[in-house]
Design a protein around this motif. Sequence first.
Motif, PDB file in Angstrom:
ATOM      1  N   LYS A 296       0.863  -1.190   0.000  1.00  9.90           N
ATOM      2  CA  LYS A 296       0.000   0.000   0.000  1.00  9.90           C
ATOM      3  C   LYS A 296       0.896   1.235   0.000  1.00  9.90           C
ATOM      4  O   LYS A 296       1.821   1.315   0.810  1.00  9.90           O
ATOM      5  CB  LYS A 296      -0.840   0.029   1.268  1.00  9.90           C
ATOM      6  N   VAL A 297       0.634   2.153  -0.901  1.00  7.89           N
ATOM      7  CA  VAL A 297       1.405   3.404  -0.941  1.00  7.89           C
ATOM      8  C   VAL A 297       0.397   4.537  -0.794  1.00  7.89           C
ATOM      9  O   VAL A 297      -0.597   4.572  -1.532  1.00  7.89           O
ATOM     10  CB  VAL A 297       2.176   3.546  -2.272  1.00  7.89           C
ATOM     11  N   SER A 298       0.589   5.434   0.167  1.00  8.06           N
ATOM     12  CA  SER A 298      -0.386   6.511   0.323  1.00  8.06           C
ATOM     13  C   SER A 298       0.288   7.846   0.596  1.00  8.06           C
ATOM     14  O   SER A 298       1.385   7.901   1.172  1.00  8.06           O
ATOM     15  CB  SER A 298      -1.392   6.184   1.424  1.00  8.06           C
ATOM     16  N   ALA A 299      -0.342   8.885   0.106  1.00 10.08           N
ATOM     17  CA  ALA A 299       0.120  10.264   0.299  1.00 10.08           C
ATOM     18  C   ALA A 299      -1.109  11.150   0.271  1.00 10.08           C
ATOM     19  O   ALA A 299      -1.857  11.110  -0.717  1.00 10.08           O
ATOM     20  CB  ALA A 299       1.083  10.668  -0.817  1.00 10.08           C
ATOM     21  N   GLY A 300      -1.357  11.865   1.362  1.00  8.55           N
ATOM     22  CA  GLY A 300      -2.544  12.738   1.427  1.00  8.55           C
ATOM     23  C   GLY A 300      -3.809  11.943   1.142  1.00  8.55           C
ATOM     24  O   GLY A 300      -4.031  10.875   1.720  1.00  8.55           O
ATOM     25  N   GLU A 301      -4.583  12.409   0.179  1.00  6.53           N
ATOM     26  CA  GLU A 301      -5.858  11.749  -0.159  1.00  6.53           C
ATOM     27  C   GLU A 301      -5.646  10.510  -1.013  1.00  6.53           C
ATOM     28  O   GLU A 301      -6.568   9.754  -1.266  1.00  6.53           O
ATOM     29  CB  GLU A 301      -6.728  12.730  -0.989  1.00  6.53           C
ATOM     30  N   ASP A 302      -4.433  10.339  -1.551  1.00  2.00           N
ATOM     31  CA  ASP A 302      -4.214   9.301  -2.556  1.00  2.00           C
ATOM     32  C   ASP A 302      -3.654   8.022  -1.944  1.00  2.00           C
ATOM     33  O   ASP A 302      -2.715   8.059  -1.152  1.00  2.00           O
ATOM     34  CB  ASP A 302      -3.246   9.812  -3.641  1.00  2.00           C
ATOM     35  N   THR A 303      -4.260   6.871  -2.319  1.00  2.24           N
ATOM     36  CA  THR A 303      -3.750   5.565  -1.869  1.00  2.24           C
ATOM     37  C   THR A 303      -3.840   4.599  -3.035  1.00  2.24           C
ATOM     38  O   THR A 303      -4.804   4.637  -3.798  1.00  2.24           O
ATOM     39  CB  THR A 303      -4.598   5.015  -0.701  1.00  2.24           C
ATOM     40  N   LEU A 304      -2.815   3.780  -3.202  1.00  2.00           N
ATOM     41  CA  LEU A 304      -2.903   2.721  -4.205  1.00  2.00           C
ATOM     42  C   LEU A 304      -2.340   1.434  -3.633  1.00  2.00           C
ATOM     43  O   LEU A 304      -1.554   1.465  -2.677  1.00  2.00           O
ATOM     44  CB  LEU A 304      -2.173   3.116  -5.487  1.00  2.00           C
ATOM     45  N   GLU A 305      -2.789   0.328  -4.207  1.00  5.33           N
ATOM     46  CA  GLU A 305      -2.313  -0.990  -3.755  1.00  5.33           C
ATOM     47  C   GLU A 305      -1.710  -1.707  -4.940  1.00  5.33           C
ATOM     48  O   GLU A 305      -2.356  -1.835  -5.982  1.00  5.33           O
ATOM     49  CB  GLU A 305      -3.493  -1.796  -3.218  1.00  5.33           C
ATOM     50  N   ASP A 306      -0.476  -2.124  -4.823  1.00  8.51           N
ATOM     51  CA  ASP A 306       0.195  -2.836  -5.909  1.00  8.51           C
ATOM     52  C   ASP A 306       0.620  -4.207  -5.397  1.00  8.51           C
ATOM     53  O   ASP A 306       0.622  -4.441  -4.190  1.00  8.51           O
ATOM     54  CB  ASP A 306       1.429  -2.022  -6.357  1.00  8.51           C
TER      55      ASP A 306
END
Length: 616
Positions: A296-306
């Motif tokens: 999981k990579v997240s910054a502020g409002e943004d999150t993604l799962e790779d």
Amino acid sequence: MKLRLARPCIDCIVYSLAVFIPLATLICISNLASAQSTQPTLPAPIVITGADIRQAMSLNGEWATIVDPYSNGFSSYFRNQITEPGDNKLVEYNFAKSPTLKVPGDWNTQRDSLLYYEGTIWYQRDFSYQPKEHTHIFLHIGAANYKSWFWVNAKKVCEHEGGYTSFNCDVTDAVHAGANFMVAAVDNTRREDNVPTLKTDWWNYGGLTRNVSLIEVPEAFIDQYDLHLKRGEGSEIEGWVHVNGGKSGEDVQVEIPDLHAKATAKVGDGGLAAIHFEVSGLERWSPETPKLYKVKVSAGEDTLEDLIGFRTIETRGTEILLNGKPVFLRGVCIHAEAPYRTGRANTDKDAETLLGWAKEMGANYVRLAHYPHDETMLRAADRMGLLVWSEIPVYWAIQFDNPKVLAKAQQQLDEEIGTSRNHASIILWSMANETPNNETRTQFIETLAQHARELDGTRLITAALLVHNEGNTKVLDDPLGKALDVIGANEYVGWYEQTPAGADTTQWRIAYDKPLIMSEFGGGAKAGLHGPATQRWTEEYQADIYRHQIGMFNRIPQLRGLSAWILMDFRSPTRNLADIQDGFNRKGLISDQGQKKAAFYVLQKAYLAKTVGKAE
Ligand code: GCU
């Protein structure tokens, strides 16, 4: 519609003389291209890592199309062709009544009339959308061969050159709430200053050949990230996360739930956050254990799962070390040709079929030729445990003396590496294939290799080189070898030169103390054609080539890998031997219809028994 009087060129003069059309009124076709790009400069498309796993609205499906051999539509087709009743406006196109083509897909294999078509085709579709506040909307194009232009609601949003890499256009200001329409023009015309250039031994499939979608992200979002295992014994994950629109001091988080690992870093200058954290209990990725971790990579409002595998790759002398241990690459080359239906491969099924055959043959490695392949292929290689050689189409004699062409090749590297940098499967970035040995070429590719190293210092740089003969000695001393970590060599003993048995007496002299991969070898056969092993095009002749090659390989001490040319027969406009080739390169170990040839079993036996190549 404002006529744009262009400076007449040779075509116009010949043309007007031929048909006596007054020069003043003629819009010169070849100047149209420049006319297309004299619009206000648009923001360049951006690279988004893992765009294929982002939340997205797919725009795949049937698109209305207009075939436009003279690129006539650049003055109007991107507009909505609505005419009011009684309106006498002259409109000479109507998408609503035009035939459709599937996206993703090449146009050549979708309509017999388009099999050989090279030129412009217009695509149009409607879509409904509800944009959210404080977001960016990107049009994600998996690939469009070769040049492409995009409009949303008649507003030009971007243009792109290069047929095998993905790009993302910001359409935030063009998309409306509710009904929208999109128009794209794609032109696969071959030109000298293209990459690749005029001649290739593969089909020039045109169109929107890979997935198309709309991606919505917060105003500040993660556009690129790099996460990998640091070289050495330890278990340190390192890399970086770039936040587009990120403010210094903001937090970025990387989490690997299965390893109970979490790291926080601060966004620094330019939106970049450096990542370093130790993990315990990590299972390294390898062909035998293709372990992928949810990240999981997240910054502020943004999150993604790779889904990412962690492994190290490096060289030591003539060894290639995977996770610190010597590895021998038992492999095969693959074109992105779809099994059975032919045309551009672009589905999970295509990838699983092709890579499944490679695994069945005992391969632990594949060379994806001669251009970056689809993310579906790379994700399948991660999952199935196949090491990958990925290449940009600097193929044969492109214009090495043209700085614009160098910029195009560098852009393709930016897009390839930026998009696919987190695939554990990819271990080699290849800069070129079979390029002429001269100083201009060498400088060109040395510059590319340096660029690739700056983009990604965790992988190995290679290229497929030509070798020359001194008697029955194959000599590999191309000066380009200095710039590479691993040397690739293409040879066709038994096919383009000598007989299959010629390999028994062929010596090798290699000017570099580096790992060598025989990046191409083999010969052709028509599946089902049988006869004496001395008769070309029979399965027996092809199998004989492989037997003798294997013997030769075991006499080359620094050989560290093999990629036979090629896994499956593929379409090529240069292969027209009737009843044998019929528009296909027949060097496949498997036919395009899935028939395994005798040579497949020869190589399979050697790979499964590991009787070719240095034991690990
Ligand atoms: C070349 C080239 C391939 C081609 C192959 C062949 O070496 O790199 O793209 O298809 O040989 O001749 O079949």
